[in-house]
Design a protein around this motif. Structure first.
Motif, PDB file in Angstrom:
ATOM      1  N   VAL A   1       0.820  -1.210   0.000  1.00 59.13           N
ATOM      2  CA  VAL A   1       0.000   0.000   0.000  1.00 59.13           C
ATOM      3  C   VAL A   1       0.858   1.266   0.000  1.00 59.13           C
ATOM      4  CG1 VAL A   1      -1.685   1.313   1.323  1.00 59.13           C
ATOM      5  CG2 VAL A   1      -1.931  -1.165   1.092  1.00 59.13           C
ATOM      6  N   VAL A   2       1.881   1.305   0.863  1.00 53.79           N
ATOM      7  CA  VAL A   2       2.649   2.543   1.042  1.00 53.79           C
ATOM      8  C   VAL A   2       3.342   2.994  -0.249  1.00 53.79           C
ATOM      9  CG1 VAL A   2       4.616   3.554   2.267  1.00 53.79           C
ATOM     10  CG2 VAL A   2       2.878   2.273   3.529  1.00 53.79           C
ATOM     11  N   PRO A   3       4.034   2.089  -0.971  1.00 55.45           N
ATOM     12  CA  PRO A   3       4.669   2.561  -2.218  1.00 55.45           C
ATOM     13  C   PRO A   3       3.657   3.038  -3.253  1.00 55.45           C
ATOM     14  CG  PRO A   3       5.651   0.516  -1.502  1.00 55.45           C
ATOM     15  CD  PRO A   3       4.444   0.722  -0.653  1.00 55.45           C
ATOM     16  N   ILE A   4       2.489   2.374  -3.336  1.00 54.34           N
ATOM     17  CA  ILE A   4       1.492   2.794  -4.322  1.00 54.34           C
ATOM     18  C   ILE A   4       0.952   4.175  -3.963  1.00 54.34           C
ATOM     19  CG2 ILE A   4      -0.816   2.278  -5.228  1.00 54.34           C
ATOM     20  CD1 ILE A   4      -0.066  -0.698  -4.977  1.00 54.34           C
ATOM     21  N   LEU A   5       0.653   4.355  -2.675  1.00 51.21           N
ATOM     22  CA  LEU A   5       0.194   5.669  -2.221  1.00 51.21           C
ATOM     23  C   LEU A   5       1.264   6.720  -2.475  1.00 51.21           C
ATOM     24  CD1 LEU A   5      -1.652   5.274   1.204  1.00 51.21           C
ATOM     25  CD2 LEU A   5      -2.546   6.172  -0.953  1.00 51.21           C
ATOM     26  N   GLY A   6       2.495   6.361  -2.130  1.00 45.92           N
ATOM     27  CA  GLY A   6       3.608   7.289  -2.323  1.00 45.92           C
ATOM     28  C   GLY A   6       3.753   7.685  -3.780  1.00 45.92           C
ATOM     29  N   PHE A   7       3.587   6.702  -4.657  1.00 43.90           N
ATOM     30  CA  PHE A   7       3.660   6.977  -6.084  1.00 43.90           C
ATOM     31  C   PHE A   7       2.590   7.989  -6.488  1.00 43.90           C
ATOM     32  CE2 PHE A   7       2.401   6.355 -10.441  1.00 43.90           C
ATOM     33  CZ  PHE A   7       3.605   6.218 -11.121  1.00 43.90           C
ATOM     34  N   ALA A   8       1.338   7.710  -6.073  1.00 47.31           N
ATOM     35  CA  ALA A   8       0.224   8.570  -6.481  1.00 47.31           C
ATOM     36  C   ALA A   8       0.392   9.985  -5.939  1.00 47.31           C
ATOM     37  CB  ALA A   8      -1.090   7.958  -5.999  1.00 47.31           C
ATOM     38  N   VAL A   9       0.739  10.085  -4.665  1.00 48.37           N
ATOM     39  CA  VAL A   9       0.866  11.411  -4.052  1.00 48.37           C
ATOM     40  C   VAL A   9       2.005  12.195  -4.696  1.00 48.37           C
ATOM     41  CG1 VAL A   9       1.460  12.602  -1.906  1.00 48.37           C
ATOM     42  CG2 VAL A   9      -0.169  10.699  -1.871  1.00 48.37           C
ATOM     43  N   THR A  10       3.139  11.522  -4.888  1.00 49.65           N
ATOM     44  CA  THR A  10       4.288  12.205  -5.490  1.00 49.65           C
ATOM     45  C   THR A  10       3.957  12.691  -6.895  1.00 49.65           C
ATOM     46  OG1 THR A  10       5.701  10.711  -4.260  1.00 49.65           O
ATOM     47  CG2 THR A  10       6.737  11.953  -6.028  1.00 49.65           C
TER      48      THR A  10
END
Lengths: 285, 451
Positions: free
Chosen positions: B406-415
């Motif tokens: 979850v964290v990398p996917i969220l990080g990708f989207a937010v970035t």
């Protein structure tokens, strides 16, 4: 503070600290802490002085340097290739192949001595010091009576004569016999509630040294693989996929615990042919 | 003197152009330099340590001045590290400075790589130097792991055991490879002396050779620059190598060494005397490796028990998290300069660096990768976190298994979103205009309209 004064002070601090280091070393005063601090001042003073020098006095204007494409002119490249050319030889392809093959074989021949670095695994990964009739002894070499452990206690044991042997380290746990859920032939492997499992984790090989008594589980401190000791040490949590191999136990004529055989599976971390033992001997679980 | 040299080597014109070579200024360009200076410190302190360390697994009775271990059976290697720590003058400060410099060395390399990545400095023509750099990172990690294992203490012995288990897990060749590397079934008496040869001879030779190559290519290709006034794709704007860059860099070297010495003196690191000597039947808990290995340990901790046997060939559960996942990570990183042009179509040479938001896709992928590293590193300490927050370690593991996805996917989207947002703001022609806030009569604030 003017730049000159700052730089001078920085170098002076460095010099004093360097002298301090010398004095501290010769007269054996102070500790690693003092040495570290003096060394830091000696180095840091020099660093601060040099940086101060750059900041205070070296005000060169920004300069621009042209940067050219690194690629050579096509003509230049072609000339280089021509220079590399070995000229026309008949059967050139044959000679090149022979050169390549000779080089490859020579490399292989030169690499062969590297095999001296280690023995072939052979059956080493399938064998431990345990076999039928070998007494269980503790780390001091003392044999273990069938009633030596109180319920819910554990002890690291070794095969007699092989104390400390890493691949044979075994966790002996005393449980109430009614708690045990061992199937088939395993039901006879735990005299008076004494069960024994390999202490080498089937995940990454750490000693499975933690026993959480309230849950009847052995836990590996390295990666938290958790094994249920009432059910043949099957993994119930964590990354380990194989149960800890169980050591069948029986009691000898003098009331001491002995192995009734060797481990039912290879101990320690898995490897590609670990099931081949079972294939050849027809045993296994 | 200079004439004497020049008459023999004819260096004057080379020196003149070399000394005037222009280097751009930016604080982030110093990260690689810090790594270089750490290497200098490591070589100097390392030579000192090498003269006292004994790479020998032979067991002796410890008779040094550390009372709690007097009379214990220890290996000569462990004993020599105790001597370095307690009985050799300046030995402890050298040992600790060496260890701290090693930790900072890998950290500086990591930050340097992140800087290169997020600014697109790896793009043509610098793909080769990126590959050299990834090679240097790998060598630095190998140096760290081999060096960390030399004291033959309980904690590092546990690390070696895990490495052995990962090597043995490789299908078909694992057992042969592990027996070759370790000289037999773990634990072996030969491994310490082998690690020593690697740590003080083979790896440093490769590392120093690689660093010289890295710097040589940098010199030849010239340093990249940010979009400062006057900067174009065909020039370098900055200060000449001599004197200002040499002075600043030399000063930075001494300051780096000062910080390492201060930490080496004041901050305890790797107290092997409190771990005790290596013993194959015990392990300390909690057991954490040095920071840069934590993600690999975390990978082993998080991976579910997935092991199967097909046609008589077993795929051990540590193979995927211990070999495949790190292999994918390093391969992707190494090949990134060749992957990115396929995604963006940009195959041009670049002298000007990107700001991270100039390339949202790259930045978002980089952030996602970084977050994978962070989650796995946290997982490497899941037992410590469970202890500190008083939650079951099982809960931490399950939570981190979810976080891994979850964290990398969220990080990708937010970035990605932030980059796009920054782009749309800075693309406005008036984006450089300062925003002036004024306080109104009613106490509120609003943007002043000055035109």
């Amino acid at each position: 503070v003017s730049a000159t004064r700052f730089i001078g002070l920085a170098f002076a601090a460095s010099m004093l600290a360097s002298l301090g280091l010398l004095v501290a070393y010769v007269f054996e005063i102070g500790s690693a802490q003092l040495q570290g601090v003096l060394l830091a001042i000696a180095l840091g003073g020099a660093g601060a002085g040099i940086v101060g020098w750059a900041v205070g006095f070296l005000h060169e204007p920004a300069e621009i340097e042209e940067s050219h494409d690194l690629a050579s002119e096509p003509g230049e490249r072609k000339a280089a290739l021509t220079a590399l050319d070995l000229g026309e030889i008949t059967r050139r392809r044959f000679l090149v192949r022979m050169l390549g093959a000779a080089g490859a074989l020579l490399a292989a021949a030169l690499a062969v001595p590297a095999l001296s670095l280690g023995p072939m695994p052979g059956r080493a990964l399938f064998e431990t010091g345990w076999r039928k009739g070998v007494r269980l002894v503790d780390a001091d070499g003392q044999p273990v009576r069938v009633d030596a452990l109180v319920e819910q206690s554990v002890r690291t044991v070794f095969p007699e004569g092989d104390v400390g042997r890493p691949d044979s380290q075994t966790m002996l746990i005393r449980l109430r016999p009614s708690e045990l859920h061992l199937d088939g032939e395993r039901s006879g492997w735990a005299p008076e509630g004494n069960v024994a499992y390999s202490k080498v984790c089937t995940h990454a090989g750490c000693p499975v040294g933690l026993y959480r008594a309230e849950d009847r589980v052995l836990i590996c401190p390295c990666h938290q693989s958790t094994f249920d000791v009432t059910r043949g040490a099957v993994p119930v949590f964590g990354p380990a996929a194989r149960p800890l191999p169980q050591l069948p136990l029986e009691v000898d004529a003098d009331g001491y615990l002995v192995a009734a055989g060797s481990f039912e599976a290879p101990v320690g971390p898995s490897f590609w042919n670990l099931t081949h033992e079972a294939d050849s001997s027809g045993g296994g679980d | 003197m200079l004439r004497w040299i020049d008459e023999r080597l004819g260096m004057a014109s080379w020196a003149r152009t070399g000394l005037r070579k222009v280097f751009p200024d930016h604080w982030s360009f110093l990260l690689g330099e810090v790594a270089l200076f750490c290497l200098v410190i490591l070589v100097l302190t390392g030579v000192f340590l090498t003269l006292f360390y004994v790479p020998d697994a032979q067991v002796i009775t410890y008779q040094g001045s550390y009372d709690p271990l007097v009379g214990q059976e220890v290996s000569r290697a462990y004993g020599s590290v105790l001597d370095l720590s307690f009985d050799i003058k300046a030995g402890l400060v050298m040992r600790q400075t060496h260890h701290w410099a090693a930790l900072v060395f890998v950290a500086a390399i990591t930050l340097h790589i992140l800087r290169i990545f997020f600014t697109g400095a790896f793009r043509k023509p610098r793909e080769i130097n990126w590959l050299v750099g990834i090679g240097l990172l790998t060598l630095a990690l190998a140096m760290g792991i081999t060096g960390y294992s030399l004291p033959d203490d309980l904690l590092s012995g546990t690390g070696l055991r895990v490495i052995y288990s990962v090597v043995i897990s490789v299908p078909f060749i694992g057992p042969y490879l592990a027996f070759l590397v370790f000289g037999g079934e773990f634990p072996t008496v030969t491994i310490i002396s082998r690690l020593f040869v690697f740590h003080v001879m083979l790896l440093p030779a490769l590392l120093i050779g690689g660093v010289l190559t890295h710097l040589g290519i940098l010199w030849r290709q010239k340093h990249t620059q940010f979009r400062v006034p006057g900067a174009t794709e065909h020039n370098v704007v900055g200060r000449p190598f001599w004197p200002s860059q040499v002075f600043k860099s030399t000063g930075l070297m001494f300051l780096t060494a000062a910080v390492m010495a201060l930490m080496g003196g004041l901050v305890q690191v790797n107290p092997v005397w409190s771990y005790g000597p290596f013993n194959a039947t015990t392990v300390s808990a909690p057991a954490q490796p040095d920071w840069y290995v934590g993600w690999l340990d975390g990978s082993l901790r998080l991976f579910p028990p997935f092991e199967f046997t097909l046609l008589g060939v077993t795929l051990p559960t540590v193979f995927i998290p211990g070999v495949v996942i790190p292999g994918i990570a390093f391969t992707t990183m190494a090949l990134w300069p060749f992957i990115e042009p396929r995604l963006t179509g940009d195959r041009a040479a670049h002298q000007i660096l990107d700001r991270p938001y100039d390339n949202p896709l790259r930045t978002a992928i980089g952030v996602a990768g970084l977050l994978v590293f962070v989650v796995l590193t946290i997982a490497g300490g899941n037992d410590v976190i469970a202890l500190v927050f008083n939650v079951p370690v099982e809960f931490m593991t399950e939570l981190l298994r979810i976080a891994f996805f979850v964290v990398p996917i969220l990080g990708f989207a937010v970035t990605y979103r932030i980059c796009r947002e920054l782009q749309s703001r800075t693309d406005r022609p008036d984006s450089r205009r300062p925003v002036v806030l004024v306080r109104g009569a009613n106490g509120g604030y609003e943007e002043a309209v000055d035109d």
